[in-house]
Structures are given as structure tokens and as C-alpha cells.
Design an enzyme around this catalytic site. Structure first.
Site, PDB file in Angstrom:
ATOM      1  CG  ASP A 198      -7.466  -3.154   3.720  1.00 19.09           C
ATOM      2  OD1 ASP A 198      -8.506  -2.947   4.383  1.00 19.09           O
ATOM      3  OD2 ASP A 198      -7.343  -2.786   2.552  1.00 19.09           O
ATOM      4  CE  LYS A 242       2.047 -17.833   1.835  1.00 21.66           C
ATOM      5  NZ  LYS A 242       1.218 -18.989   2.253  1.00 21.66           N
ATOM      6  CE1 TYR A 271      -3.295  -2.703   0.013  1.00 21.73           C
ATOM      7  CE2 TYR A 271      -4.351  -1.536   1.815  1.00 21.73           C
ATOM      8  CZ  TYR A 271      -4.377  -2.531   0.863  1.00 21.73           C
ATOM      9  OH  TYR A 271      -5.480  -3.347   0.759  1.00 21.73           O
ATOM     10  CG  ASP A 299      -1.739 -19.419   3.996  1.00 24.12           C
ATOM     11  OD1 ASP A 299      -0.915 -18.925   4.779  1.00 24.12           O
ATOM     12  OD2 ASP A 299      -1.466 -20.369   3.246  1.00 24.12           O
TER      13      ASP A 299
END
Length: 234
Positions: free
Chosen positions: A168, A111, A43, A144
Site C-alpha cells: 500500500d 522486514k 490489513y 526501508d
């Protein structure tokens, strides 16, 4: 002015998600806090439009630096910066929030198994910061798996600290656990200022119909009052 930019750098997004009696939800007794880094990650706005000279130059540079990189011809490119400094201050914010508000655990979401030099950095710095706060339990979760965990057993989690993009997405997931965006407050905080607002946007389609739920705005105001040191009034 560097000092002024620093003062108004709203780097921390705070979104508490809590179940309320009478609000329709599939879950009970949810009490989660999302702490989202606001200034870095995908972002950051460092993007290059496909089929432009600038994008072609970026792709050429990447291929020079990493000959094995596979980039198709018509690609848009986004850059994902995650810094030691930005990570340290948001994770420190999460631990300080936990300590001040009687929370028991901070979970860093990442991740790092795939993005070793960005999310890997995030995880490394998060673990470093955690050693300075031994009274607060610390763990990490791959993003995930974190999504699955929140759906299966959200009661196991407390404060979640995340990079910008994951924050987000998961803040909306957590809002869904407690009845939707209409009951979730939000705060964006920096060193010298803070902004409090409902997580949802405007809803012109229901304006004037007496349908809007004011809870998110009321709870955001309560966050503001608590931020000013008036916990009982909040």
C-alpha cells in the site's frame, strides 16, 4: 461456500507505474510494477480496541506466552498474520506476471531482519518460489532500504512483490515517481474474477470543473482488456 469464497478472493493487487511524456515528474523512464498481497498482514482487520475486555485478554495472553513482552497499559492491538499459502500464491503471481510480460526481475520486499516469524516467513517462501523460475532474476530488499533505493535509482527495479501494508505504501511512492495517482491504473485479481479501477479515490472537490485527469481510469480499462487477452487493443 468455500469454493465461492476462493473464486472471489481478490488476493493480488497489481499497480503498474510508468512515466508518460508530458506528465510532470522528477524522473524519466520509470517502468515499475507493484504486486501487493491483498488479504493478510496488518490489513487483515484483526484488531482489538484499547481498554476493552477483549484487548486486556489478548495482552494477558501475550504476557503469558512471552513474559519478556513489553506492552503498555493503554494499548490497541493489531495482529499480523502472514501465511505460507498466501505468500506462495502472491509471489507465484508476481513471477508468472514477469514471465508473461517480458519482465526481467522480481524483488521481494520485507522486514525479515526484525519480524522474523512473519516477514521472515515471507522471505523464506519467496526464495523457495524463486527457485522454480530460474529465467527471472530474483532479489530481496528490506522495506526501508527499498524506499531509499526507489528514490535514488528506481531504474534498477522491475516487479516488486510486497505484503499488504508495504504494498500500500510503496505503490503510492512509485506513483509519486511518475506524476501522481492520477496516472496510475490498478487491478485486483483472484482465481475467478478481477476488478479494475484507478488507484486514486473520488474527488468531489473538483467534480464538474473539468480538472480531473482521466488517465488512471483509461489505463485501468487497458489493463482489463489485456487481462481478457486483447493485448493489441489494450
Amino acid at each position: 461456500n468455500v469454493a465461492l469464497r476462493k473464486e472471489f478472493d481478490l488476493y493480488a493487487c497489481l499497480r503498474p507505474c510508468k512515466t508518460f511524456k508530458g506528465v510532470k515528474s522528477r524522473y524519466e523512464n520509470i517502468d515499475l510494477v507493484i504486486v501487493r498481497e491483498n488479504t493478510e498482514d496488518l490489513y487483515a482487520g484483526i484488531e482489538f480496541q484499547r481498554d476493552t475486555p477483549e484487548c486486556a485478554r489478548i495482552i494477558e495472553t501475550i504476557r503469558e506466552l512471552q513474559p519478556k513482552a513489553k506492552i503498555r497499559e493503554h494499548c490497541g492491538i493489531s495482529i499480523k498474520p502472514i501465511s505460507v499459502e498466501g505468500t506462495r500464491r502472491i509471489v507465484e503471481f508476481a513471477f508468472q506476471y514477469a514471465e508473461k510480460n517480458g519482465r526481467k526481475k522480481v524483488t521481494a520486499v520485507h522486514k525479515a531482519n526484525i519480524m522474523k516469524h512473519t516477514d521472515g516467513l515471507w522471505l523464506e517462501v519467496s526464495r523457495e518460489v524463486a527457485t522454480k523460475h530460474p529465467k527471472i532474476e530474483f532479489e530481496d530488499r528490506i522495506v526501508d532500504n527499498m524506499c531509499m533505493q526507489l528514490v535514488q535509482k528506481p531504474e534498477l527495479y522491475d516487479v516488486l512483490v510486497l505484503p499488504n501494508l508495504y504494498g500500500d505504501i510503496l505503490s503510492d511512492l512509485c506513483a509519486g515517481l511518475v506524476g501522481g495517482l492520477g496516472v496510475v491504473p490498478g487491478a485486483n485479481l483472484g482465481e475467478g474474477c478481477a476488478v479494475f479501477e484507478a488507484v486514486h479515490g473520488s474527488a468531489p472537490d473538483i467534480a464538474g470543473k473539468r480538472l480531473a485527469n482521466p488517465s488512471a481510469l483509461i489505463l485501468s480499462a487497458a489493463l482489463l482488456v489485456r487481462h481478457l487477452g486483447e493485448g493489441q487493443k489494450a
